[in-house]
Design a protein around this motif. Structure first.
Motif, PDB file in Angstrom:
ATOM      1  N   LEU A 224       0.839  -1.195   0.000  1.00  0.00           N
ATOM      2  CA  LEU A 224       0.000   0.000   0.000  1.00  0.00           C
ATOM      3  C   LEU A 224       0.876   1.248   0.000  1.00  0.00           C
ATOM      4  CD1 LEU A 224      -2.599  -1.191   2.664  1.00  0.00           C
ATOM      5  CD2 LEU A 224      -2.837  -1.237   0.169  1.00  0.00           C
ATOM      6  N   PRO A 225       0.402   2.339  -0.620  1.00  0.00           N
ATOM      7  CA  PRO A 225       1.212   3.569  -0.709  1.00  0.00           C
ATOM      8  C   PRO A 225       1.117   4.414   0.560  1.00  0.00           C
ATOM      9  CG  PRO A 225      -0.844   3.877  -1.868  1.00  0.00           C
ATOM     10  CD  PRO A 225      -0.862   2.455  -1.385  1.00  0.00           C
ATOM     11  N   LEU A 226       1.266   3.757   1.702  1.00  0.00           N
ATOM     12  CA  LEU A 226       1.229   4.432   2.986  1.00  0.00           C
ATOM     13  C   LEU A 226       2.567   4.219   3.687  1.00  0.00           C
ATOM     14  CD1 LEU A 226      -2.366   3.355   4.071  1.00  0.00           C
ATOM     15  CD2 LEU A 226      -1.667   5.579   3.147  1.00  0.00           C
ATOM     16  N   ARG A 227       2.679   4.731   4.875  1.00  0.00           N
ATOM     17  CA  ARG A 227       3.956   4.698   5.587  1.00  0.00           C
ATOM     18  C   ARG A 227       3.918   3.672   6.715  1.00  0.00           C
ATOM     19  NH1 ARG A 227       6.065   7.683   9.559  1.00  0.00           N
ATOM     20  NH2 ARG A 227       8.316   7.967   9.513  1.00  0.00           N
ATOM     21  N   MET A 228       4.948   2.832   6.800  1.00  0.00           N
ATOM     22  CA  MET A 228       5.108   1.850   7.878  1.00  0.00           C
ATOM     23  C   MET A 228       3.946   0.856   7.969  1.00  0.00           C
ATOM     24  SD  MET A 228       6.947   3.742  11.079  1.00  0.00           S
ATOM     25  CE  MET A 228       8.482   4.635  10.921  1.00  0.00           C
ATOM     26  N   THR A 229       3.226   0.639   6.873  1.00  0.00           N
ATOM     27  CA  THR A 229       2.020  -0.180   6.917  1.00  0.00           C
ATOM     28  C   THR A 229       2.290  -1.572   7.463  1.00  0.00           C
ATOM     29  OG1 THR A 229       1.182   1.017   5.009  1.00  0.00           O
ATOM     30  CG2 THR A 229       0.093  -1.038   5.558  1.00  0.00           C
ATOM     31  N   THR A 230       3.319  -2.238   6.965  1.00  0.00           N
ATOM     32  CA  THR A 230       3.574  -3.616   7.378  1.00  0.00           C
ATOM     33  C   THR A 230       3.984  -3.686   8.844  1.00  0.00           C
ATOM     34  OG1 THR A 230       4.197  -4.205   5.128  1.00  0.00           O
ATOM     35  CG2 THR A 230       4.931  -5.682   6.879  1.00  0.00           C
TER      36      THR A 230
END
Length: 374
Positions: A224-230
């Motif tokens: 996903l194009p988000l930050r720290m998702t994983t």
């Protein structure tokens, strides 16, 4: 000089009384807020404006029974006002799950150099909690809102037992994970701790509506194009495993997923993110998160209460926030508004951490409004 002697005397007496008490898992639990250890804070997390800085270990309440939390107290300069210094309980954002990531032992410059000094200059004592299991026995139940809120409430109780110059008048301020914590605290504290006069809550970048996303997750989810998702997702699963072991979180994971959870349990969040950011949520999951028992457990952890608030609330949100996207907060604001909460909302142009900094003038104005009257 007199103030320093008073605090030195208090510290010496309390440490001499409490130092023999261990913090092992076998220790009998004391009542919420009872202090088992007290010492000066490490110099690495010192604040120049504070007249004293103390570290506590105290009993609180985890998702399945008593747990301990560590915390800190920073006291303003000068003499306390009549009735004692009002308290701002600071709820910190995501740092990780491993004990060495705790907020009271790792320096975070924005808070030590800017946020805490601003609060101390305003005449507020700062009390913060590491949350249960973060730097103390057990696993930190990440994003379990109820236990994080109880960590804050019991931290204020603990602070007032060792520093009699603290008022019973307080507010809670939190960023990110701490924003979620602040909103849970705002709802829980008036009933949970009627002896403390909670006056209001400030939440910047609070993660919300995550429980509504859970049913959509499965092996098909791409990066996903988000930050720290994983790293965030893995930390939530660790929290879920701690709060609801009966749902068997590991049965939903691939070998990759189990490895990622093990990694976030031993690394702080920034280091973990660097190692797992190329792994998608889908690669972690062996099957959909569709079981009603799992979804109910996630909802009890994650869902911010929107009804029944009795104290004023302030929410700050960054337009370009890629940790907590603005549309999620928009849903939270809509629900709180429909429920009749006394709510102030300000939108800022920056990202997640920038909002914590940019909102500080509005935060201080809110705190003066709710805290400065007896």
């Amino acid at each position: 000089m007199k103030r320093a002697l008073i605090m030195g005397g208090v510290l010496g007496v309390v440490v001499s009384v409490l130092a023999p008490v261990g913090i092992g898992a076998a220790d009998p639990a004391g009542p919420p807020g009872s202090v088992t250890e007290m010492s000066p804070l490490p110099q690495v997390v010192a604040v120049a404006d504070a007249s004293a800085a103390l570290r506590l270990v105290y009993w609180s309440r985890g998702p399945r029974g008593p747990m301990q939390s560590s915390g800190a107290i920073y006291l303003p300069p000068g003499s306390p006002p009549p009735g004692g210094w009002p308290i701002v309980a600071y709820a910190h954002g995501t740092v990780g799950i491993a004990d060495h990531c705790a907020f009271t032992v790792q320096p975070r410059r924005l808070y030590l150099d800017t946020v805490y000094p601003e609060l101390l200059r305003a005449g507020y004592a700062v009390v913060l909690s590491d949350y249960v299991g973060l730097g103390t026995p057990g696993t930190h139940p990440y994003l379990d809102g109820p236990s994080q809120a109880r960590s804050m409430i019991d931290g204020v109780r603990a602070a007032r037992t060792v520093v009699p110059e603290l008022s019973d008048r307080w507010a809670v301020l939190g960023q990110s994970q701490g924003g979620q914590t602040a909103l849970f605290t705002a709802r829980i504290a008036p009933e949970d701790a009627p002896e403390l006069r909670l006056r209001g809550a400030v939440a910047t970048g609070p993660p919300s509506n995550l429980e509504n996303i859970a049913p959509l997750l499965g092996p098909w989810v791409p990066r996903l194009p988000l930050r720290m998702t994983t790293a965030y997702f893995a930390s939530i699963l660790v929290g879920l495993r701690e709060t609801a072991p009966e749902v068997d979180v590991d049965s939903y994971l691939t070998p990759v997923g189990r490895d990622v959870l093990a990694l976030v349990e031993r690394e702080c969040v920034a280091e973990a993110d660097a190692m797992v950011r190329d792994i998608s949520i889908g690669e972690m999951l062996a099957k959909p998160l569709a079981d009603p028992a799992l979804l109910a457990a996630a909802r009890s952890m994650l869902r911010i209460p929107t009804e029944g608030h009795t104290v004023p609330l302030f929410i700050g949100q960054g337009v370009t926030d890629r940790d907590v996207p603005a549309p999620l907060s928009a849903g939270l604001v809509a629900e709180l508004t429909l429920a009749g909460a006394d709510l102030e909302v300000v939108v800022y142009p920056g990202d997640h951490l920038a909002t914590a900094r940019d909102s500080l003038p509005d935060t201080m104005a809110f705190l003066h409004r709710v805290l400065d009257s007896p």
